[in-house]
Design a protein around this motif. Structure first.
Motif, PDB file in Angstrom:
ATOM      1  N   ARG A  13       0.865  -1.177   0.000  1.00 34.58           N
ATOM      2  CA  ARG A  13       0.000   0.000   0.000  1.00 34.58           C
ATOM      3  C   ARG A  13       0.902   1.226   0.000  1.00 34.58           C
ATOM      4  O   ARG A  13       1.580   1.499   0.972  1.00 34.58           O
ATOM      5  N   VAL A  14       0.896   1.953  -1.130  1.00 32.98           N
ATOM      6  CA  VAL A  14       1.735   3.136  -1.281  1.00 32.98           C
ATOM      7  C   VAL A  14       0.853   4.371  -1.257  1.00 32.98           C
ATOM      8  O   VAL A  14      -0.050   4.518  -2.089  1.00 32.98           O
ATOM      9  N   GLY A  15       1.095   5.245  -0.296  1.00 36.78           N
ATOM     10  CA  GLY A  15       0.365   6.497  -0.213  1.00 36.78           C
ATOM     11  C   GLY A  15       1.038   7.540  -1.084  1.00 36.78           C
ATOM     12  O   GLY A  15       2.264   7.586  -1.184  1.00 36.78           O
ATOM     13  N   TYR A  16       0.245   8.373  -1.734  1.00 38.45           N
ATOM     14  CA  TYR A  16       0.761   9.408  -2.624  1.00 38.45           C
ATOM     15  C   TYR A  16       0.155  10.744  -2.250  1.00 38.45           C
ATOM     16  O   TYR A  16      -1.063  10.874  -2.106  1.00 38.45           O
ATOM     17  N   LEU A  17       1.011  11.735  -2.079  1.00 36.62           N
ATOM     18  CA  LEU A  17       0.584  13.097  -1.723  1.00 36.62           C
ATOM     19  C   LEU A  17       1.154  14.097  -2.712  1.00 36.62           C
ATOM     20  O   LEU A  17       2.258  13.918  -3.208  1.00 36.62           O
ATOM     21  N   ARG A  18       0.412  15.142  -2.962  1.00 38.70           N
ATOM     22  CA  ARG A  18       0.930  16.311  -3.668  1.00 38.70           C
ATOM     23  C   ARG A  18       0.921  17.437  -2.655  1.00 38.70           C
ATOM     24  O   ARG A  18       0.151  17.414  -1.707  1.00 38.70           O
ATOM     25  N   GLU A  19       1.780  18.417  -2.862  1.00 39.82           N
ATOM     26  CA  GLU A  19       1.782  19.549  -1.934  1.00 39.82           C
ATOM     27  C   GLU A  19       0.390  20.171  -1.934  1.00 39.82           C
ATOM     28  O   GLU A  19      -0.152  20.486  -2.972  1.00 39.82           O
ATOM     29  N   GLU A  20      -0.181  20.288  -0.743  1.00 40.59           N
ATOM     30  CA  GLU A  20      -1.527  20.827  -0.582  1.00 40.59           C
ATOM     31  C   GLU A  20      -1.605  21.537   0.755  1.00 40.59           C
ATOM     32  O   GLU A  20      -0.741  21.350   1.619  1.00 40.59           O
ATOM     33  N   PRO A  21      -2.653  22.363   0.975  1.00 37.78           N
ATOM     34  CA  PRO A  21      -2.742  23.128   2.220  1.00 37.78           C
ATOM     35  C   PRO A  21      -2.719  22.265   3.488  1.00 37.78           C
ATOM     36  O   PRO A  21      -2.054  22.590   4.449  1.00 37.78           O
ATOM     37  N   ASP A  22      -3.449  21.159   3.504  1.00 40.39           N
ATOM     38  CA  ASP A  22      -3.509  20.306   4.693  1.00 40.39           C
ATOM     39  C   ASP A  22      -2.641  19.063   4.491  1.00 40.39           C
ATOM     40  O   ASP A  22      -3.109  17.938   4.585  1.00 40.39           O
ATOM     41  N   LEU A  23      -1.367  19.284   4.249  1.00 40.39           N
ATOM     42  CA  LEU A  23      -0.448  18.184   3.968  1.00 40.39           C
ATOM     43  C   LEU A  23      -0.326  17.242   5.156  1.00 40.39           C
ATOM     44  O   LEU A  23      -0.344  16.025   4.999  1.00 40.39           O
ATOM     45  N   ASP A  24      -0.232  17.791   6.370  1.00 40.09           N
ATOM     46  CA  ASP A  24      -0.106  16.943   7.564  1.00 40.09           C
ATOM     47  C   ASP A  24      -1.347  16.083   7.776  1.00 40.09           C
ATOM     48  O   ASP A  24      -1.250  14.905   8.127  1.00 40.09           O
ATOM     49  N   GLY A  25      -2.523  16.655   7.554  1.00 36.00           N
ATOM     50  CA  GLY A  25      -3.760  15.896   7.701  1.00 36.00           C
ATOM     51  C   GLY A  25      -3.862  14.777   6.678  1.00 36.00           C
ATOM     52  O   GLY A  25      -4.263  13.655   7.003  1.00 36.00           O
ATOM     53  N   ALA A  26      -3.476  15.072   5.429  1.00 38.17           N
ATOM     54  CA  ALA A  26      -3.515  14.050   4.385  1.00 38.17           C
ATOM     55  C   ALA A  26      -2.502  12.941   4.683  1.00 38.17           C
ATOM     56  O   ALA A  26      -2.806  11.758   4.514  1.00 38.17           O
ATOM     57  N   ARG A  27      -1.320  13.323   5.158  1.00 39.04           N
ATOM     58  CA  ARG A  27      -0.309  12.314   5.498  1.00 39.04           C
ATOM     59  C   ARG A  27      -0.821  11.426   6.643  1.00 39.04           C
ATOM     60  O   ARG A  27      -0.661  10.211   6.612  1.00 39.04           O
ATOM     61  N   ALA A  28      -1.468  12.021   7.644  1.00 32.27           N
ATOM     62  CA  ALA A  28      -2.013  11.248   8.768  1.00 32.27           C
ATOM     63  C   ALA A  28      -3.087  10.265   8.283  1.00 32.27           C
ATOM     64  O   ALA A  28      -3.158   9.133   8.764  1.00 32.27           O
TER      65      ALA A  28
END
Length: 162
Positions: A13-28
């Motif tokens: 399971r690989v999580g993928y994020l783009r820089e966004e305003p709520d980066l910490d919330g998305a990472r959590a």
């Protein structure tokens, strides 16, 4: 990149994020969703960045690409091409908010919706290309800003000139 992390019997399971305003919330959210690995895309254009491209090359049958929301993939075109690439590899797209998985029946509906959105956005892309061109930007810069190919820009400009 040769390894993104350990594979389990249920798949990686690989999580993928783009820089966004709520980066910490998305990472959590991704960590709470049991992603073994979470990768961040630093750039913000709509085209698939190098991190997403590397993940798509790495994932195998039964693995999952997990995103906090569909907007994490960028434009409808990028989301559609990502979904298609995952399907070819036998991998799964999981969206956490709202909850969705391409492994279930909704996968075909999402593909149809993204395809429709992409066709509907073609007109707005053409208008943006023309506006940026009229503002004095060259085709390469327009393509970079909009996350489209230079050929797409040239085609729109040529069609407009006729």
């Amino acid at each position: 990149m040769t390894s993104l992390g350990p594979r389990t019997c249920d798949g990686l399971r690989v999580g993928y994020l783009r820089e966004e305003p709520d980066l910490d919330g998305a990472r959590a959210m991704l960590v709470a969703a049991r992603c073994q690995v979470v990768r961040l895309e630093a750039r913000s254009c709509d085209a698939p960045g190098p991190v997403l491209q590397a993940i798509l090359r790495f994932l195998k049958r039964g693995d999952s690409l997990v995103v906090a929301n569909l907007q994490s993939l960028g434009s409808a075109a990028t989301a559609l091409s990502t979904l298609q690439a995952l399907e070819r590899r036998g991998a799964i797209l999981e969206v956490l908010d709202p909850p969705f998985s391409s492994a279930r029946e909704g996968g075909k509906m999402l593909a149809a919706r993204l395809s429709y959105s992409e066709r509907a956005n073609t007109g707005s892309t053409a208008r943006a290309i023309l506006a940026l061109h009229e503002a004095g930007l060259g085709p390469s810069e327009i393509a970079r800003r909009l996350g489209v190919s230079r050929m797409t820009v040239w085609r729109r400009l040529r069609a407009h000139a006729k």
